[in-house]
Design a protein around this motif. Structure first.
Motif, PDB file in Angstrom:
ATOM      1  N   TYR A   1      35.481   9.303 -12.298  1.00  5.98           N
ATOM      2  CA  TYR A   1      36.620  10.062 -12.802  1.00  5.98           C
ATOM      3  C   TYR A   1      37.338  10.897 -11.736  1.00  5.98           C
ATOM      4  N   ALA A   2      36.924  10.788 -10.474  1.00  8.96           N
ATOM      5  CA  ALA A   2      37.485  11.625  -9.412  1.00  8.96           C
ATOM      6  C   ALA A   2      39.013  11.578  -9.323  1.00  8.96           C
ATOM      7  N   PRO A   3      39.670  10.428  -9.510  1.00  5.92           N
ATOM      8  CA  PRO A   3      41.141  10.418  -9.390  1.00  5.92           C
ATOM      9  C   PRO A   3      41.851  11.186 -10.508  1.00  5.92           C
ATOM     10  N   SER A   4      41.150  11.529 -11.573  1.00  2.86           N
ATOM     11  CA  SER A   4      41.784  12.148 -12.731  1.00  2.86           C
ATOM     12  C   SER A   4      42.021  13.640 -12.510  1.00  2.86           C
ATOM     13  N   LEU A   5      43.247  14.089 -12.814  1.00  4.26           N
ATOM     14  CA  LEU A   5      43.575  15.512 -12.705  1.00  4.26           C
ATOM     15  C   LEU A   5      42.776  16.326 -13.716  1.00  4.26           C
ATOM     16  N   ASN A   6      42.579  15.782 -14.914  1.00  2.00           N
ATOM     17  CA  ASN A   6      41.804  16.480 -15.937  1.00  2.00           C
ATOM     18  C   ASN A   6      40.349  16.655 -15.518  1.00  2.00           C
ATOM     19  N   PHE A   7      39.832  15.650 -14.792  1.00  2.00           N
ATOM     20  CA  PHE A   7      38.453  15.762 -14.301  1.00  2.00           C
ATOM     21  C   PHE A   7      38.332  16.923 -13.310  1.00  2.00           C
ATOM     22  N   TYR A   8      39.279  17.009 -12.365  1.00  2.00           N
ATOM     23  CA  TYR A   8      39.261  18.112 -11.396  1.00  2.00           C
ATOM     24  C   TYR A   8      39.406  19.460 -12.112  1.00  2.00           C
ATOM     25  N   LEU A   9      40.246  19.490 -13.135  1.00  4.66           N
ATOM     26  CA  LEU A   9      40.428  20.712 -13.906  1.00  4.66           C
ATOM     27  C   LEU A   9      39.122  21.115 -14.595  1.00  4.66           C
ATOM     28  N   PHE A  10      38.444  20.130 -15.171  1.00  5.09           N
ATOM     29  CA  PHE A  10      37.147  20.375 -15.821  1.00  5.09           C
ATOM     30  C   PHE A  10      36.153  20.969 -14.824  1.00  5.09           C
ATOM     31  N   MET A  11      36.107  20.435 -13.613  1.00 11.74           N
ATOM     32  CA  MET A  11      35.166  20.911 -12.592  1.00 11.74           C
ATOM     33  C   MET A  11      35.533  22.315 -12.117  1.00 11.74           C
ATOM     34  N   VAL A  12      36.829  22.547 -11.895  1.00 13.67           N
ATOM     35  CA  VAL A  12      37.276  23.853 -11.401  1.00 13.67           C
ATOM     36  C   VAL A  12      36.998  24.949 -12.425  1.00 13.67           C
ATOM     37  N   ILE A  13      37.283  24.675 -13.694  1.00 14.30           N
ATOM     38  CA  ILE A  13      37.055  25.671 -14.748  1.00 14.30           C
ATOM     39  C   ILE A  13      35.571  25.997 -14.866  1.00 14.30           C
ATOM     40  N   ASN A  14      34.728  24.978 -14.816  1.00 15.44           N
ATOM     41  CA  ASN A  14      33.284  25.221 -14.872  1.00 15.44           C
ATOM     42  C   ASN A  14      32.800  26.039 -13.681  1.00 15.44           C
ATOM     43  N   GLY A  15      33.273  25.683 -12.489  1.00 13.93           N
ATOM     44  CA  GLY A  15      32.878  26.429 -11.295  1.00 13.93           C
ATOM     45  C   GLY A  15      33.335  27.869 -11.348  1.00 13.93           C
ATOM     46  N   ALA A  16      34.579  28.082 -11.809  1.00 18.26           N
ATOM     47  CA  ALA A  16      35.113  29.443 -11.897  1.00 18.26           C
ATOM     48  C   ALA A  16      34.337  30.273 -12.917  1.00 18.26           C
ATOM     49  N   LEU A  17      34.025  29.675 -14.083  1.00 16.23           N
ATOM     50  CA  LEU A  17      33.258  30.397 -15.105  1.00 16.23           C
ATOM     51  C   LEU A  17      31.849  30.720 -14.619  1.00 16.23           C
ATOM     52  N   LEU A  18      31.235  29.788 -13.904  1.00 15.14           N
ATOM     53  CA  LEU A  18      29.887  30.008 -13.389  1.00 15.14           C
ATOM     54  C   LEU A  18      29.865  31.192 -12.426  1.00 15.14           C
ATOM     55  N   VAL A  19      30.788  31.192 -11.460  1.00 12.55           N
ATOM     56  CA  VAL A  19      30.839  32.271 -10.467  1.00 12.55           C
ATOM     57  C   VAL A  19      31.209  33.598 -11.118  1.00 12.55           C
ATOM     58  N   LEU A  20      32.234  33.571 -11.966  1.00 12.44           N
ATOM     59  CA  LEU A  20      32.709  34.802 -12.599  1.00 12.44           C
ATOM     60  C   LEU A  20      31.636  35.447 -13.460  1.00 12.44           C
ATOM     61  N   ASN A  21      30.937  34.644 -14.261  1.00 12.69           N
ATOM     62  CA  ASN A  21      29.953  35.205 -15.182  1.00 12.69           C
ATOM     63  C   ASN A  21      28.673  35.669 -14.501  1.00 12.69           C
ATOM     64  N   LEU A  22      28.456  35.257 -13.262  1.00  7.13           N
ATOM     65  CA  LEU A  22      27.270  35.719 -12.540  1.00  7.13           C
ATOM     66  C   LEU A  22      27.521  37.012 -11.763  1.00  7.13           C
ATOM     67  N   ILE A  23      28.765  37.512 -11.783  1.00 12.29           N
ATOM     68  CA  ILE A  23      29.032  38.814 -11.167  1.00 12.29           C
ATOM     69  C   ILE A  23      28.270  39.889 -11.951  1.00 12.29           C
ATOM     70  N   PRO A  24      27.462  40.704 -11.263  1.00 12.53           N
ATOM     71  CA  PRO A  24      26.591  41.662 -11.983  1.00 12.53           C
ATOM     72  C   PRO A  24      27.333  42.879 -12.507  1.00 12.53           C
ATOM     73  N   VAL A  25      28.283  42.637 -13.399  1.00  9.82           N
ATOM     74  CA  VAL A  25      29.068  43.713 -14.003  1.00  9.82           C
ATOM     75  C   VAL A  25      29.146  43.467 -15.508  1.00  9.82           C
ATOM     76  N   PRO A  26      28.648  44.391 -16.345  1.00 10.19           N
ATOM     77  CA  PRO A  26      28.843  44.238 -17.785  1.00 10.19           C
ATOM     78  C   PRO A  26      30.331  44.281 -18.116  1.00 10.19           C
ATOM     79  N   PRO A  27      30.821  43.540 -19.082  1.00  9.01           N
ATOM     80  CA  PRO A  27      30.067  42.763 -20.076  1.00  9.01           C
ATOM     81  C   PRO A  27      29.803  41.313 -19.673  1.00  9.01           C
ATOM     82  N   LEU A  28      29.995  40.983 -18.395  1.00 10.75           N
ATOM     83  CA  LEU A  28      29.727  39.621 -17.942  1.00 10.75           C
ATOM     84  C   LEU A  28      28.238  39.316 -18.023  1.00 10.75           C
TER      85      LEU A  28
END
Length: 285
Positions: free
Chosen positions: A105-132
């Motif tokens: 699925y690498a050529p798909s823009l939606n696939f890249y979007l899916f990966m970017v959103i997951n990566g961003a949520l993973l990094v953002l939610n691991l910031i040690p600040v409540p309510p994250l």
């Protein structure tokens, strides 16, 4: 709020957001983003249900979703950490799943979007600040070692450091690379959330701890611990030693090591709530 089921709600502002997504032909981006966030929150929900923690509601907000538990303070730090960790773990697993399908699925823009959103949520939610989620995990770990009330203060101090770093990075990126102000906005949001949580946090914690009798009824038995304190010991120092997983019996002694009175933690907290946070142990009745 629009009630869908007993505990599932949709904020009214989500409807115009959906309309804008369709009008600008970005509905696929909208549904991928909300789909990823939904899986993230459902994993929190699944973890809570597996650990017998009551869930009050799931609310679809204009910029994400939020899971609300019945109790404002988790009575088990281990359960709080496990529930908080379930969300980022789901994003990590979705990223891993995406990497396994990268060649397909690498050529798909939606696939890249899916990966970017997951990566961003993973990094953002691991910031040690409540309510994250990262803040909840850190707070649970500190509660286990330092007690409930000190944990709230220590977690806030750690959070302010990370919020400061986020804002500094945002300003540097904005100046040096003419980037967008997203990091600054995230830092401002986290600072606002932390300031809001700080209000009356100690009072909120004490109120939760008063419900020990209810906990005894529901759990049948819990560990108990007896502690002895000098009559001139500040009550707030004793409160720092209490936690929600143990029921405390407190003996107050004088200079001759004689017991003046013995009170339960519930009576101790009620006295502090009625007379003020700065009273001495001898003033507890």
């Amino acid at each position: 709020m629009i009630k869908i089921t007993r505990f599932f709600y949709i904020h009214l502002l989500v409807l115009p957001l959906i309309a804008v997504a369709f009008f600008t032909k970005s509905q696929m981006t909208f549904f991928i983003a909300y789909g990823v966030v939904l899986i993230h929150e459902l994993c929190h929900l699944l973890a809570a249900l597996c650990l017998n923690v009551k869930v009050y509601s799931i609310i679809v907000m204009p910029f994400g979703m939020t899971l609300r538990l019945d109790s404002s303070v988790m009575r088990s730090p281990k359960k709080e950490a496990a529930i908080a960790l379930a969300g980022p773990l789901s994003n990590a697993l979705m990223l891993l799943f995406g990497f396994c399908l990268f060649d397909v699925y690498a050529p798909s823009l939606n696939f890249y979007l899916f990966m970017v959103i997951n990566g961003a949520l993973l990094v953002l939610n691991l910031i040690p600040v409540p309510p994250l989620d990262g803040g909840r995990i850190v707070r649970a770990a500190v509660i286990h070692h330092a007690g409930l009330i000190p944990a709230a203060k220590i977690t806030r101090r750690i959070s302010y450091v990370f919020i400061g770093l986020i804002c500094v990075m945002g300003v540097l990126l904005l100046i040096l690379f003419r980037g967008n102000p997203s990091l600054i906005m995230i830092g401002a949001f986290l600072f606002y959330s932390l300031a809001d949580e700080k209000k009356n946090s100690d009072i909120l914690i004490m109120r939760e701890m008063i419900y020990e009798k209810e906990k005894l009824k529901s759990d049948s038995l819990i560990p108990s611990k007896m502690i002895c304190v000098h009559q001139n010991t500040p009550a707030k120092r004793i409160l720092r030693k209490l936690n929600l997983s143990t029921f405390y019996i407190i003996s107050i002694i004088d200079d001759n090591m004689r017991i003046l009175r013995t009170v339960t933690e519930s009576d101790f907290i009620r006295s502090v709530t009625a007379k003020g946070y700065g009273i001495l142990s001898k003033d507890v009745v």
